[in-house]
Structures are given as structure tokens and as C-alpha cells.
Design an enzyme around this catalytic site. Structure first.
Site, short mmCIF file in Angstrom:
data_model
loop_
_atom_site.label_atom_id
_atom_site.label_comp_id
_atom_site.label_asym_id
_atom_site.label_seq_id
_atom_site.Cartn_x
_atom_site.Cartn_y
_atom_site.Cartn_z
N HIS A 157 0.83 -1.22 0.00
CA HIS A 157 0.00 0.00 0.00
C HIS A 157 0.85 1.26 0.00
O HIS A 157 0.36 2.33 -0.32
CB HIS A 157 -0.93 0.00 1.21
CG HIS A 157 -2.03 -1.01 1.11
ND1 HIS A 157 -3.33 -0.67 0.81
CD2 HIS A 157 -2.01 -2.37 1.22
CE1 HIS A 157 -4.07 -1.78 0.75
NE2 HIS A 157 -3.29 -2.81 1.01
N ASP A 364 3.52 9.31 -0.65
CA ASP A 364 2.32 8.54 -0.30
C ASP A 364 2.07 7.49 -1.36
O ASP A 364 2.16 7.80 -2.56
CB ASP A 364 1.10 9.48 -0.24
CG ASP A 364 0.12 9.13 0.87
OD1 ASP A 364 0.05 7.95 1.22
OD2 ASP A 364 -0.55 10.04 1.39
C1 GDG Z 1 -2.09 3.65 3.34
C2 GDG Z 1 -1.08 4.34 2.41
C3 GDG Z 1 -2.82 4.34 0.62
C4 GDG Z 1 -8.38 10.01 8.19
N1 GDG Z 1 -8.76 10.72 9.28
C5 GDG Z 1 -9.86 10.12 9.75
C6 GDG Z 1 -10.15 9.02 8.92
N2 GDG Z 1 -9.23 8.99 7.98
C7 GDG Z 1 -9.25 8.04 6.87
C8 GDG Z 1 -9.37 8.77 5.55
C9 GDG Z 1 -8.85 7.73 4.58
C10 GDG Z 1 -7.85 6.98 5.43
O1 GDG Z 1 -8.09 7.30 6.80
C11 GDG Z 1 -6.44 7.43 5.12
O2 GDG Z 1 -6.06 6.83 3.91
P1 GDG Z 1 -4.82 7.34 3.09
O3 GDG Z 1 -4.85 6.63 1.79
O4 GDG Z 1 -4.92 8.80 2.95
O5 GDG Z 1 -3.52 7.04 3.95
P2 GDG Z 1 -2.89 5.85 4.89
O6 GDG Z 1 -3.66 5.66 6.14
O7 GDG Z 1 -1.48 6.26 5.10
O8 GDG Z 1 -3.00 4.52 4.00
C12 GDG Z 1 -1.80 5.19 1.39
C13 GDG Z 1 -3.68 3.56 1.56
O9 GDG Z 1 -2.94 2.80 2.50
C14 GDG Z 1 -4.60 2.59 0.81
O10 GDG Z 1 -3.86 1.75 -0.01
O11 GDG Z 1 -3.63 5.21 -0.15
O12 GDG Z 1 -0.88 5.76 0.48
O13 GDG Z 1 -0.16 5.13 3.17
O14 GDG Z 1 -9.86 6.84 4.19
O15 GDG Z 1 -10.70 9.15 5.34
N3 GDG Z 1 -11.18 8.18 9.11
C15 GDG Z 1 -12.01 8.44 10.17
N4 GDG Z 1 -11.78 9.51 11.01
C16 GDG Z 1 -10.74 10.37 10.84
O16 GDG Z 1 -10.57 11.35 11.58
N5 GDG Z 1 -13.06 7.65 10.39
#
Ligand code: GDG
Length: 509
Positions: A157, A364
């Protein structure tokens, strides 16, 4: 149809999707399993004094979830240690933060072995096994050692770093050698596939045979599978009463002001200090806008057991304080930094209220927030996405305003351009990005990966079980012998793998 077995470090049951821990994999995991038979296996999130190997099994929203507890030492060495203090920073280009310790590597190997020993007896002959992320890179090898010959795929990821960075990791070659026990290795972007391939060809003496990469006496298929949202689910959340309420609340708070929103786990890869500096620069360049904008940064804490995260939290809060101290008035503050978790429905409403979605990671794998922001917009009056060129999402979302997050002036200019952008241009850009968010959703991602895994493993079983002599270029630093269960055995001596520079014949750790 084959069962699909999904394995990840943490298992977040579907019932907690709405207010679960923040994290991209948690969001994607349950979506990947709905509509498939099979189960999701991983750590319960609990620790015990000693490892029991007891499996807790439950059914949640039609997804069978099986979890095990880890022992406290596992949590420190494998999770806080090797996964999050060594691999995570290195894979996000932060060699300055990469901490390797022999006990971390030992813990990492131990937990992967424990996962394999507990999981292997649950696997049936027709199952497809799909392992997720950097915590579990050697799990395929451990499953092979347990005699599992099923197709096994791995998806990373996070980014795969350039070879120049990856080779700074002690025992880097051992990690990649373990990956050659997978039939398919998936990355978020073509850039990551290319970095992996460069390593295999140049450092491991491997070669490309058509669609496959060969090294360490084995071959695998490597390809890009950009992850997407569970778009229908997210659109439905956006229409929920909680989303409506959050949207109204934000609009009321920002009345007469343009809202800018950022949503990120408090993680140094997300570029929060750099983003705050960009906002500060914007206020300096456009003092007339100070009372006309409100920047809301939602930054729930993450991995608080790792020191770098504690430092980051202090830095971000201090910078937020500095900005408000310089620009706030008795009745107004230009920014709010909220160190807490919101429900996904509330997030959908907040995104919708914001004129700008500010997504500026320093590195990312993909970044799902960028896609969620687009999915949440009002089609008649959409906001503008400002997106870092270093997010995997930037490869697909080319109609965002793409910025270099290290340059505060670029962030400031993008904020200015976004706020001045005419409606017709906002609609055009949004429609182009929304097409991609709808088309390339989490189901497309899952189905492409599963089809590729089935295709990648269509080769003689003998190739998996009794590997032929390695086919290497002469200068290849490589294992001398590979035992039939897939374990790498090294013999030292002049000219052998163990004497090659950069190759250390020790267990990971
Ligand atoms: C890894 C990779 C890749 C955030 N704040 C809250 C909350 N979130 C949710 C967001 C989003 C998720 O968390 C974050 O996803 P990301 O993709 O931005 O980043 P990572 O957690 O680092 O994920 C990344 C991912 O895996 C998938 O393959 O895209 O590059 O690092 O969904 O909305 N959710 C809630 N409350 C919050 O305050 N419920």
C-alpha cells in the site's frame, strides 16, 4: 469460485468502518472481501503476556474475520519497531528517521512466522491468498515453509523506494528474496513497479522474462494496481444525516469565508508542517484574505508509541499556534487544527463544505483522502483539489492542482489559484477526476488483482515446489542454494553470495 483469504496486520471489522481507526488499509480491506467468500486474517489489536495462537473467529457484515493476539514484545519489536520505525520511514524516503535494531528484525521474522503457523492450517486447496502491506513482506515465504502451494499475492500500500534508498536498509536483499515466494506482487503505481524492477535487475542480478521477473531462482509477476474508494459506499455516506449535519455546521462556522480542509493521520509522510508553512506563506502573500479563509486541519493521532510521531505532533501544534498567534484576532482565527477522529460520514460532510481539499504528502502510496474529497463534492459547485505530486494519486488525478509540497510558495500560489478559479473550470476538473473515482474504485482494484493472481500462478506447480537452479547474471549476489520448502540457505566462500558486498547471511534482524 475460489475463496479469497485476505491477510493484513490489523483487521478492522466492517461494523466499525464508520468510526474506525483512521487508515487507508482499514477502509479498503473489508470492501475487498465483501462479495467474496473467504475470510480476513490478522492481528486483533490486543497484546498478551505470551503468544497463545488462539484464533478468535466472528462474522461481521458477511465477512468472516479471524484474529490472533500478539505478545507485548511482538508489538514493540515487530509493529512499533521493524514495521513502523524501520520500513515505514525508509519506504517514505525518510532514511533520517529509519531506526533498525537487531531485536526489531527478529520480532518481524517471529511475527510473520507466527502468522504463517496459525494461518496455514486454515487454508484449503482452492484458496487464493492475498497478503497486504509492509508488515507482512516475508509471510509468503513463511507460508511456503509451512507447505502452502496455493497462489499467494502481495500488495504494497505504501511506496516502493528508489534502489538508492532501499539499499540503505540492512539485509535489504533478504527482504526482496522473500518476495519471490509470491506469484504476484502489486504496487500502487508504475513508478513503484519500475523502482522494484530496477532493484531486482541491478542489485539482485535478476532478469525480465516477458511479463515476469526472475531472481533468486524464482519468478513472479509485478504490476501496478492503483487502489480506489468504495465509491458507492462513500457516496451513500455523503447523503447520510450525519454528513448533512457536519456540512451545515462547517458552512455555518465558515460563513462569509472560504473553507480549506486537510484530513490526515498525524504522520510525517503526510507533509503537515510543510503544508502549514504553505498556508502561512499564503497569508503573508495575501493579507487581504486573512478574514476570508478558514483552514481546518483534521489530524487524528497515529502510532503514538513511536518517538518520531510524538515529535511531529508537537511540531504541528506549535506551527498552528504560531500561525494563529500572528494572524488571529479576538473574533477570528484563520486556522483550526483538530487532533481527533471524526466518523467517515462527518468527514464526507466536511469535505463537501470545503472549497479546497489540501492533500500534500511528501510521499504517499496512493492517498485515499484525495479521492474521498472529490467523491464528496457537490456536482453543481465542486471544490478544487490541491494535490502533491508525490502522492500516488497524482498519477491518476491530473486535473487537480499539482504542487511540490516542499515549496511553500507553490502551495500559496495553488491556494490563490484555487480560490480564484471560475465555476466552469472547477466543474470541468472535478468531472474528469470524478470519472476516475467512479471507474477505478476498490472493486476494480480487487478484481484486477485477483484476476492477475489467478493468471500469475498458472504455471507448473513443480516450479513453485522444487525451484530450478537460479538463473542469474554472473555478478549476481545471490543465495547458493534454495531448499525445497523455499527457505534460503547460504554457503559462504570466495565468490559466493555470502561474500558479495551488501549481502549479509543472517536472518532478518
Ligand atoms: C495507506 C497508504 C494508501 C483520516 N482521518 C480520519 C479518517 N481517515 C481516513 C481517511 C482515509 C484513510 O483514513 C487514510 O487513507 P490514506 O490513503 O490517505 O492514507 P494511509 O492511512 O497512510 O493509508 C496510502 C492507503 O494505505 C490505501 O492503499 O492510499 O498511500 O499510506 O480513508 O478518510 N477516518 C475516520 N476519522 C478520521 O478522523 N473515520
Amino acid at each position: 469460485m475460489s475463496r479469497l483469504i485476505v491477510v493484513s496486520n490489523r483487521v478492522t471489522a466492517p461494523e466499525s468502518r464508520t468510526r474506525g481507526p483512521a487508515g487507508g488499509l482499514a477502509v479498503a480491506g473489508s470492501a475487498a472481501l465483501r462479495e467474496y467468500s473467504g475470510f480476513w486474517f490478522g492481528w486483533s489489536g490486543r497484546t498478551t503476556e505470551t503468544f497463545t495462537g488462539e484464533i478468535e473467529r466472528r462474522l461481521a457484515d458477511d465477512v468472516t474475520v479471524m484474529t490472533i493476539d500478539l505478545e507485548e514484545a511482538d508489538f514493540q519489536e515487530y509493529y512499533n519497531g521493524y514495521a513502523n520505525a524501520a520500513l515505514w520511514p525508509l519506504f517514505h524516503y525518510r532514511i533520517d528517521l529509519t531506526a533498525d535494531d537487531r531485536s526489531y528484525g527478529e520480532g518481524y521474522e517471529r511475527v510473520n512466522r507466527r502468522f504463517a503457523e496459525t494461518l496455514a492450517p486454515l487454508i484449503q486447496p482452492d484458496d487464493l491468498v492475498w497478503i497486504h502491506d509492509y508488515h507482512l513482506i516475508p509471510l509468503g515465504r513463511e507460508l511456503r515453509r509451512q507447505g502452502v502451494t496455493n497462489p499467494i499475492g502481495f500488495f504494497l500500500h505504501i511506496p516502493w523506494p528508489a534502489p538508492q534508498l532501499f539499499t540503505t536498509l540492512p539485509r535489504h536483499q533478504q527482504l526482496v528474496a522473500a518476495m519471490f515466494d509470491y506469484d504476484l506482487v502489486g504496487f500502487q503505481t508504475a513508478e513503484c513497479v519500475a523502482a522494484f524492477e530496477a532493484y531486482v535487475l541491478d542489485e539482485a542480478g535478476g532478469r525480465r522474462d516477458g511479463a515476469r521477473l526472475s531472481a533468486f531462482g524464482r519468478s513472479l509477476r509485478a504490476d501496478a494496481f492503483p487502489i480506489g474508494l468504495d465509491t458507492p459506499d462513500f457516496l451513500a455516506l455523503g447523503r447520510s444525516p450525519d454528513a448533512e449535519r457536519a456540512c451545515d455546521r462547517m458552512r455555518a462556522h465558515g460563513v462569509f469565508r472560504q473553507l480549506i480542509v486537510g484530513v490526515d493521520r498525524l504522520d510525517y509522510s503526510k507533509g503537515l508542517p510543510e503544508r502549514l508553512l504553505g498556508f502561512e506563506r499564503y497569508l503573508q502573500d495575501h493579507p487581504e484574505m486573512v478574514r476570508k479563509v478558514l483552514y481546518l486541519q483534521i489530524a487524528p493521532s497515529s502510532r503514538e508509541g513511536v518517538e518520531a510521531y510524538q515529535t511531529l505532533r508537537a511540531n504541528v501544534l506549535a506551527l498552528g499556534g504560531r500561525i494563529n498567534a500572528a494572524w488571529a484576532e479576538m473574533d477570528h482565527a484563520p486556522m483550526l487544527c483538530v487532533n481527533r477522529n471524526y466518523s467517515r460520514a462527518e468527514l464526507a460532510g466536511i469535505y463537501r463544505a470545503a472549497r479546497i481539499g489540501l492533500v500534500t504528502p511528501l510521499r504517499d502510496g496512493m492517498n485515499l483522502v484525495a479521492k474521498e474529497y472529490v467523491a464528496a463534492q457537490d456536482p453543481a459547485d465542486p471544490g478544487v483539489l490541491v494535490l502533491s505530486r508525490f502522492a500516488g494519486a497524482a498519477r491518476q488525478m491530473t486535473d487537480a492542482l499539482i504542487v511540490n509540497p516542499y515549496a511553500p510558495e507553490e502551495l500559496a500560489d495553488a491556494l490563490h489559484a484555487a480560490l480564484a478559479m471560475p465555476l466552469a473550470e472547477r466543474v470541468r476538473r472535478w468531472e474528469a477526476m470524478m470519472d476516475g473515482v467512479v471507474r477505478d474504485d476498490v472493486r476494480t482494484w480487487r478484481d484486477r488483482f485477483v484476476a492477475a493472481l489467478e493468471a500469475a500462478s498458472e504455471r507448473p506447480v513443480s516450479e513453485r515446489q522444487t525451484p530450478a537452479a537460479p538463473r542469474f547474471a554472473a555478478r549476481s549476489p545471490r543465495p547458493d542454494a534454495i531448499d525445497s520448502a523455499g527457505a534460503y540457505e547460504l554457503r559462504s566462500g570466495p565468490g559466493s553470495a555470502a561474500s558479495a558486498p551488501g549481502w549479509r547471511p543472517t536472518a532478518l534482524g
